[in-house]
Every structure is written in C-alpha cells, then in structure tokens.
Design an enzyme around this catalytic site. Structure first.
Site, short mmCIF file in Angstrom:
data_model
loop_
_atom_site.label_atom_id
_atom_site.label_comp_id
_atom_site.label_asym_id
_atom_site.label_seq_id
_atom_site.Cartn_x
_atom_site.Cartn_y
_atom_site.Cartn_z
N GLU A 124 -18.20 31.24 -97.38
CA GLU A 124 -18.64 32.41 -98.14
C GLU A 124 -18.18 33.67 -97.43
O GLU A 124 -18.12 33.72 -96.20
CB GLU A 124 -20.17 32.40 -98.27
CG GLU A 124 -20.65 31.23 -99.13
CD GLU A 124 -22.14 31.26 -99.40
OE1 GLU A 124 -22.51 30.88 -100.51
OE2 GLU A 124 -22.91 31.63 -98.52
N CYS A 147 -17.46 41.06 -94.99
CA CYS A 147 -17.96 40.22 -93.90
C CYS A 147 -17.30 38.85 -94.08
O CYS A 147 -17.47 38.21 -95.13
CB CYS A 147 -19.48 40.14 -94.03
SG CYS A 147 -20.23 39.02 -92.86
N CYS A 180 -21.39 26.07 -88.21
CA CYS A 180 -21.40 26.61 -86.86
C CYS A 180 -22.17 25.66 -85.94
O CYS A 180 -23.18 25.09 -86.36
CB CYS A 180 -22.08 27.98 -86.85
SG CYS A 180 -22.03 28.79 -85.24
N CYS A 208 -28.30 28.60 -83.76
CA CYS A 208 -29.37 29.62 -83.80
C CYS A 208 -30.30 29.23 -84.96
O CYS A 208 -29.86 29.16 -86.11
CB CYS A 208 -28.78 31.01 -84.03
SG CYS A 208 -27.41 31.39 -82.92
N CYS A 212 -27.43 38.81 -93.91
CA CYS A 212 -27.18 38.30 -92.56
C CYS A 212 -27.98 37.02 -92.33
O CYS A 212 -29.18 36.97 -92.58
CB CYS A 212 -27.64 39.32 -91.53
SG CYS A 212 -26.46 40.59 -91.25
S1 SF4 Z 1 -26.10 33.29 -85.95
FE1 SF4 Z 1 -25.69 31.61 -84.52
S2 SF4 Z 1 -25.68 29.75 -85.78
FE2 SF4 Z 1 -25.47 31.51 -87.17
S3 SF4 Z 1 -23.28 31.76 -87.50
FE3 SF4 Z 1 -23.85 33.13 -85.82
S4 SF4 Z 1 -23.54 31.92 -83.95
FE4 SF4 Z 1 -23.57 30.49 -85.67
#
Ligand code: SF4
Length: 369
Positions: free
Chosen positions: A88, A101, A108, A112, A336
């Site tokens: 996306e 963005c 990922c 997180c 975000c």
């Molecule tokens: S916030 Fe953390 S988990 Fe999410 S895309 Fe960024 S680095 Fe990856």
C-alpha cells in the site's frame, strides 16, 4: 526485469542491444518517469517498440484498488509490483505540497506491536524500482489532481510498510531513482527516510544521500520500554542510536525528526516526556507526536487529547520543537501504522504470514554494506 529498476544509462545500454538509437532511451525514460505514462500511452514511440517494451521490459505497476478519504485529500493505493508483491502507498494533499508515503518491504520483521505491518511479518524486500514505482503511481494521481502545477508531487516519505534501512541497498537505489534529474528530479530535501533505529543504515544513508531527511521512530525514551515497543532496540539500544544520529548530523548538517506514536497508558506519561526532552535536544530533533491509530491485534488505544497536550507541553518546555500530527486516512486504514494488505480487496489466501523473527544484528549490518 522491471523497467523502473533501470537508470537512463542502463536503459540506453539495453535498448542499444535491440538496435534502437540513443534518443529512444531518453524518450522512454521521460515517458515512464516525467509523464508517468504506460507504454500504451507513449504513442510517440513506434507500435512495435511499445509492444516489445511491454513484453520484455515491463513496468510492473498494477493498481488493484484506490480508496479516498478526508474529502479526497488522502488516497490509498493497493498496488501489485514486480514479482507480484502487493503493498500500500498513500498520497496526501496539503495546501502547498503533495506527499506520498511509500512502502519498502511487503510486511516487516521488526515486530513493533502497535503496527499492522509488523503484525504481518516480513514477506519480501522490494527492489529500488518497485519502491520508486509507487511514486510514479502518486505522480500520476497528483497530476490529475493539480494539472496546473509544474511539479504537483513534491514530497516522498519512506514511512509505509517495512523498515527501509533493513532493505538498505534497494532503499538507496530508490532514492537515487527519485532524485535523478533525467527522471522525476525530486528535491533531496523533500525526501525523508524513516527508521526504527537500524544504526548502520543511518550512517550509510548519510554517506550515500546526505541531503535526504531522517525520521527516527522512537516511541519510548528508556531502553526497557523501547525494547518492548520497538524490538530492534534490543539490537541497538538508545545510546548507540543517539550516537548514530549524531554521526548522521555531522555528515548532513540537517535536523532529524523524532516520531512518537502516542499510546494511551503506555508511553504518554510525564516521565517519558521528561526523558524525551533532553534526548531530542541532544539530537537537535523536531518531535512529531502521532495519536496512535487502531490496529487489529494491539490492545491499546490513542492517548486522550488532554494527555497528549500535557506530554507536548512538557517536551516543549524542555526546549524542543513539537508538532502534533493530524491523522490522515484513518477511516480507510491508511494512517500511520495501519498499512496492511487490504482485506476488502484481496482474497484471504493472499494473506500469508511472513517471518516475524527479529533479524540478527550481523544480518542487518551485512544488508547495509
Ligand atoms: S513501525 Fe515497526 S513493524 Fe511497523 S513498518 Fe515500521 S519498523 Fe516495521
């Protein structure tokens, strides 16, 4: 091969092997990047060449869906790129700028907990061309929205899906593509790469693209809480991150930003604000506070406005510039931390779970060499 992965020089070499004259490469490159056109739309090229390009040098940028929010000021694109990677990207219009963005990975591995992309795990790294082609998508949309502007798309932030510095080589190449004067020719100062703290990548970025901005997603100002919220902190704790940012500043002479997602009852208390202020001051950073956006597998919510205000006041009181960011695109999961494959647009079978193991420090170091 993806045409967006090629520089003008590489494209010229490639087309020369087809017996095409040098001016053709410039024509094609200009069409792909400046005009954001498809091969079909490049009617100034002979039909046979267009067909051969589409066959042998595809652009591999397929729009699966587009959804708008904020009265049309925010658009989220679900895009299929390169080897079928689905990501996306989000285009946001502001009075004097248009920002896209972009994603650097499908999913990922940084884990997180508050982030929908992290909840997916890592499926793939995108190539430089796959990252940059998201900007071409945005450029096309921006031109429709603001036909009178010479350069309607002004800013690019690497804050979408993925950790850009864990995919360093391709992030570096993507930035190179975006700044290329023969192509989009974006201003380096209007390109920002964000990171949760992949320390060797920060130093390499300063060497390779010293004019590009840096956003550090901090979210906590002591190692215990940060290692919980942002697991990469276990590999590079705060003192190492601070040193890397100091080195980055030494080379770039720029002010970084600190991004801080405000999570109710977790990182929004006065203690964290008092720890953040001196750290941000030492980093010469601007702090952006982002009210947390809800994600499916995280049990916390955004800080209430009063708590957010108090936190901002304490940090400001410590002599640090603070901005409370507006949350764009929340109603279409485009804000975000919310980017994820769009469940409404893709079949459940297209949602495999990726690798959720935090990469080893040595592997991340090797990726930045
Ligand atoms: S916030 Fe953390 S988990 Fe999410 S895309 Fe960024 S680095 Fe990856």
């Amino acid at each position: 091969m993806n045409a967006y992965d090629l520089s003008l020089e590489e494209l010229s070499e490639h087309l020369a092997t087809w017996g095409e004259p040098p001016f053709r490469a410039r024509q094609v490159f200009d069409g792909l990047w400046r005009r954001a056109a498809t091969y079909e739309e490049l009617t100034d090229l002979p039909r046979a060449l267009r067909e051969r390009l589409a066959e042998e040098l595809p652009t591999r940028l397929e729009v699966i869906t587009e959804r708008d929010a904020d009265g049309g000021a925010t658009r989220k694109g679900l895009l299929r790129l390169g080897d079928g990677h689905v990501v996306e990207a989000v285009l946001m219009a502001y009075p004097h700028r248009m920002t896209v963005c972009v994603s650097s990975q499908t999913g990922c591995a940084m884990g997180c907990g508050f982030c929908a992309t992290g909840q997916m795990g890592l499926l793939n790294n995108l190539t430089g061309g796959e990252i940059a082609s998201q900007v071409v998508w945005a450029h096309r949309a921006a031109r429709v929205a603001r036909p009178e502007a010479e350069k309607p798309l002004t800013n690019v932030v690497f804050m979408g899906m993925g950790e850009p510095l864990a995919n360093y080589r391709h992030t570096r190449d993507a930035v190179g593509r975006l700044l290329d004067p023969a192509g989009l020719d974006l201003a380096a100062r209007h390109v920002t790469v964000s990171t949760v703290g992949v320390v060797p990548g920060i130093r390499r970025l300063a060497e390779d693209h010293p004019q590009v901005g840096l956003a550090v997603s901090l979210h906590a100002a002591d190692d215990d809480l940060r290692s919980e919220l942002v697991p990469v902190n276990r590999l590079w704790p705060l003192d190492e991150l601070e040193q890397a940012v100091a080195d980055w500043r030494g080379l770039t002479h720029r002010r970084p930003s600190i991004e801080w997602t405000m999570i109710d009852g977790l990182n929004d208390d006065a203690r964290q604000a008092r720890l953040l202020a001196p750290l941000a001051r030492r980093m010469h950073a601007h702090v952006n506070l982002i009210p947390m956006n809800p994600t499916p597998h995280f049990g916390y919510g955004p800080s209430p406005p009063e708590r957010l205000r108090r936190f901002a006041d304490i940090v400001r009181g410590g002599g640090v510039p603070v901005t409370v960011r507006d949350t764009r695109g929340r109603e279409i999961d485009a804000a975000c931390g919310q980017l994820h494959w769009d469940a409404a647009a893709t079949a459940p079978s297209e949602h495999p779970v990726g690798d959720r193991e935090l990469p080893a420090r040595e592997d991340l170091e090797a990726a930045t060499r």
